[in-house]
Design a protein around this motif. Structure first.
Motif, PDB file in Angstrom:
ATOM      1  N   TYR A 199       0.820  -1.203   0.000  1.00  0.00           N
ATOM      2  CA  TYR A 199       0.000   0.000   0.000  1.00  0.00           C
ATOM      3  C   TYR A 199       0.856   1.255   0.000  1.00  0.00           C
ATOM      4  O   TYR A 199       0.528   2.245  -0.654  1.00  0.00           O
ATOM      5  CB  TYR A 199      -0.964   0.006   1.194  1.00  0.00           C
ATOM      6  N   GLN A 200       1.945   1.234   0.721  1.00  0.00           N
ATOM      7  CA  GLN A 200       2.836   2.396   0.772  1.00  0.00           C
ATOM      8  C   GLN A 200       3.405   2.684  -0.609  1.00  0.00           C
ATOM      9  O   GLN A 200       3.517   3.833  -1.010  1.00  0.00           O
ATOM     10  CB  GLN A 200       3.962   2.144   1.779  1.00  0.00           C
ATOM     11  N   VAL A 234       0.836   4.551  -2.836  1.00  0.00           N
ATOM     12  CA  VAL A 234       0.647   5.988  -2.617  1.00  0.00           C
ATOM     13  C   VAL A 234       1.904   6.781  -2.952  1.00  0.00           C
ATOM     14  O   VAL A 234       1.836   7.994  -3.142  1.00  0.00           O
ATOM     15  CB  VAL A 234       0.174   6.315  -1.180  1.00  0.00           C
ATOM     16  N   THR A 260       4.402   7.971  -1.415  1.00  0.00           N
ATOM     17  CA  THR A 260       4.778   9.116  -0.608  1.00  0.00           C
ATOM     18  C   THR A 260       5.552   8.655   0.613  1.00  0.00           C
ATOM     19  O   THR A 260       5.475   7.508   1.012  1.00  0.00           O
ATOM     20  CB  THR A 260       3.554   9.929  -0.151  1.00  0.00           C
ATOM     21  N   ARG A 292       6.456   9.611   4.705  1.00  0.00           N
ATOM     22  CA  ARG A 292       5.898  10.333   5.843  1.00  0.00           C
ATOM     23  C   ARG A 292       6.849  11.372   6.408  1.00  0.00           C
ATOM     24  O   ARG A 292       6.503  12.141   7.286  1.00  0.00           O
ATOM     25  CB  ARG A 292       5.501   9.343   6.937  1.00  0.00           C
ATOM     26  N   HIS A 306      -1.579   7.936   7.226  1.00  0.00           N
ATOM     27  CA  HIS A 306      -0.932   8.543   6.060  1.00  0.00           C
ATOM     28  C   HIS A 306      -1.345   7.810   4.779  1.00  0.00           C
ATOM     29  O   HIS A 306      -1.694   8.428   3.775  1.00  0.00           O
ATOM     30  CB  HIS A 306       0.591   8.503   6.223  1.00  0.00           C
ATOM     31  N   THR A 307      -1.298   6.500   4.817  1.00  0.00           N
ATOM     32  CA  THR A 307      -1.631   5.705   3.646  1.00  0.00           C
ATOM     33  C   THR A 307      -3.097   5.865   3.276  1.00  0.00           C
ATOM     34  O   THR A 307      -3.441   6.066   2.104  1.00  0.00           O
ATOM     35  CB  THR A 307      -1.297   4.221   3.889  1.00  0.00           C
ATOM     36  N   ALA A 359      -5.099   8.351   3.981  1.00  0.00           N
ATOM     37  CA  ALA A 359      -5.361   9.704   3.506  1.00  0.00           C
ATOM     38  C   ALA A 359      -4.939   9.903   2.054  1.00  0.00           C
ATOM     39  O   ALA A 359      -5.516  10.718   1.341  1.00  0.00           O
ATOM     40  CB  ALA A 359      -4.630  10.718   4.397  1.00  0.00           C
ATOM     41  N   ALA A 360      -3.952   9.148   1.615  1.00  0.00           N
ATOM     42  CA  ALA A 360      -3.461   9.283   0.248  1.00  0.00           C
ATOM     43  C   ALA A 360      -4.387   8.640  -0.776  1.00  0.00           C
ATOM     44  O   ALA A 360      -4.303   8.931  -1.967  1.00  0.00           O
ATOM     45  CB  ALA A 360      -2.059   8.662   0.132  1.00  0.00           C
ATOM     46  N   PHE A 361      -5.271   7.765  -0.306  1.00  0.00           N
ATOM     47  CA  PHE A 361      -6.224   7.138  -1.223  1.00  0.00           C
ATOM     48  C   PHE A 361      -7.379   8.053  -1.370  1.00  0.00           C
ATOM     49  O   PHE A 361      -8.273   8.176  -1.864  1.00  0.00           O
ATOM     50  CB  PHE A 361      -6.678   5.764  -0.729  1.00  0.00           C
TER      51      PHE A 361
END
Length: 96
Positions: free
Chosen positions: A46-47, A50, A52, A54, A91-92, A94-96
């Motif tokens: 998943y990271q 996205v 990104t 942190r 964080h993950t 929120a990126a979706f």
């Protein structure tokens, strides 16, 4: 990674994996390292989606875990780890 240069992303993933594994292996559990491997692998999938980082928050969380481990502060280490996991998850998501 903190400066936005993601050319070393593979190194970062390896170092992050090794850091967490070293902490887990120190607890002496025979099952926890394999459980960690499964969860870490799923999280990284998943990271990577996205794409990104942190940033400083993750750096600070790692420092807190490291310091707590050196001080043999089990409660502090557990709090830091929980914060780290929740921060990564938030964080993950929120990126979706």
């Amino acid at each position: 990674m903190l400066t936005g240069d993601d050319s070393q992303k593979e190194d970062w993933k390896r170092y992050d994996w090794e850091f967490h594994l070293a902490l887990i292996e120190a607890c002496g559990s025979r099952n926890l390292p394999s459980l960690h491997a499964v969860l870490f692998d799923k999280y990284l999938r998943y990271q990577v989606l996205v794409l990104t980082n942190r940033g400083q928050a993750a750096v600070q969380e790692h420092k807190e875990m490291f310091d707590a481990a050196l001080a043999r502060d089990i409660d502090g280490a557990a709090r830091s780890l929980q914060s780290h996991i929740e921060g990564g998850l938030e964080h993950t998501l929120a990126a979706f």
